[in-house]
Design a protein around this motif. Sequence first.
Motif, mmCIF file in Angstrom:
data_model
loop_
_atom_site.group_PDB
_atom_site.id
_atom_site.type_symbol
_atom_site.label_atom_id
_atom_site.label_comp_id
_atom_site.label_asym_id
_atom_site.label_seq_id
_atom_site.Cartn_x
_atom_site.Cartn_y
_atom_site.Cartn_z
ATOM 1 N N THR A 75 45.877 7.754 52.173
ATOM 2 C CA THR A 75 45.676 7.905 53.581
ATOM 3 C C THR A 75 47.326 8.594 54.510
ATOM 4 O O THR A 75 47.838 8.734 54.343
ATOM 5 N N ALA A 76 45.602 9.456 55.568
ATOM 6 C CA ALA A 76 46.957 10.347 56.276
ATOM 7 C C ALA A 76 48.611 9.670 56.490
ATOM 8 O O ALA A 76 49.585 9.652 56.652
ATOM 9 N N SER A 77 48.590 8.456 57.047
ATOM 10 C CA SER A 77 49.223 7.218 57.696
ATOM 11 C C SER A 77 50.722 6.817 56.617
ATOM 12 O O SER A 77 51.784 6.999 56.713
ATOM 13 N N ASP A 78 50.041 6.202 55.526
ATOM 14 C CA ASP A 78 50.381 5.776 54.406
ATOM 15 C C ASP A 78 51.413 7.274 53.543
ATOM 16 O O ASP A 78 52.192 7.102 53.165
ATOM 17 N N ALA A 79 50.982 8.130 53.315
ATOM 18 C CA ALA A 79 51.223 9.815 52.837
ATOM 19 C C ALA A 79 52.723 9.862 54.084
ATOM 20 O O ALA A 79 53.475 10.130 53.207
ATOM 21 N N GLU A 80 51.934 10.112 55.070
ATOM 22 C CA GLU A 80 53.417 10.119 55.367
ATOM 23 C C GLU A 80 53.995 9.585 56.331
ATOM 24 O O GLU A 80 55.902 10.041 55.537
ATOM 25 N N THR A 81 54.495 8.252 55.967
ATOM 26 C CA THR A 81 55.645 6.576 55.850
ATOM 27 C C THR A 81 55.890 7.054 54.164
ATOM 28 O O THR A 81 57.230 7.360 54.567
#
Length: 288
Positions: free
Chosen positions: A181-187
């Motif tokens: 997901t976007a948030s997990d990838a950015e983290t």
Amino acid sequence: MESYKIKHGNLCLELSLVDLENLHLHEEVIPKLVDRLAQSIVKDGVLRHPAMVDRESLVVLDGMHRVAALRRIGCHRMPVCLVDYSDPAIGIFGWYRMLKGTEVEKRAVESAREVGLTLKASTCDEGMKALETRTADALLVTREGCLQVIDSDGDVRLAFAVVKKLESQLVKSGLEVEYETASDAETRLRNGKADMILATPPIGKNDVINQGKRDEPFPPKMTRHTVPARPLEIDVPLALLRNGTLTSEEANRRFLEMLNSRKLQRIPPGSVIEGRRYDEEVYLFSST
């Protein structure tokens, strides 16, 4: 057509048998996954879980590979969970690609150029704005900066085709691709667990319905739907789904009789079922 209804707050989950020819896929399937699933269904003799489908358009939201597998093995119909897709409780998100390997940025730039894509350097904030307004098709993001991928003039389906083309070339270049997901990838990028992110364009419910109804599906692994609850383990006999002598109404009547004879169990969010963790609530059917 009649259905087995499960009320979950304001959301109604309706289980019914639907003719396969009436279902529309909004994403392409991966052939080897269809092959594997078709073999598993034939071996088990049942379809364990229904597909999640928009009630009004009959566009499949979740379960594209199950639909394709049943079509491949000669089924006429499929159990589905019909929902009101416009309900705000149902969410839609995209999948980002996480890239890992040596010389990631160099390989990514070379891959984009090899498939004829234009890159534009920008800040991450500028890139995200361009992605949201669809002036960029995708972003290649590192911890240091951002490259906008520009090619399709704002057409969302062409933008996803650009992502597919670039992703294929990235794999050919030797980079590893994972989906988050976007948030997990950015983290994971911030924590150093990914070397670069390929950020995909935002997608809306209207995009899903429009492409599905036109039978012009997006490339695979582009959308992720979240629902507050879903029914599982309905275990519909393959013989019923393959039976071409029954009318749709008779087949559905037998399906509903089967569900009504079973016990329905409500399982809380976070439960692990068949090795998969479900963040939503789950309704399980059992024969006892």
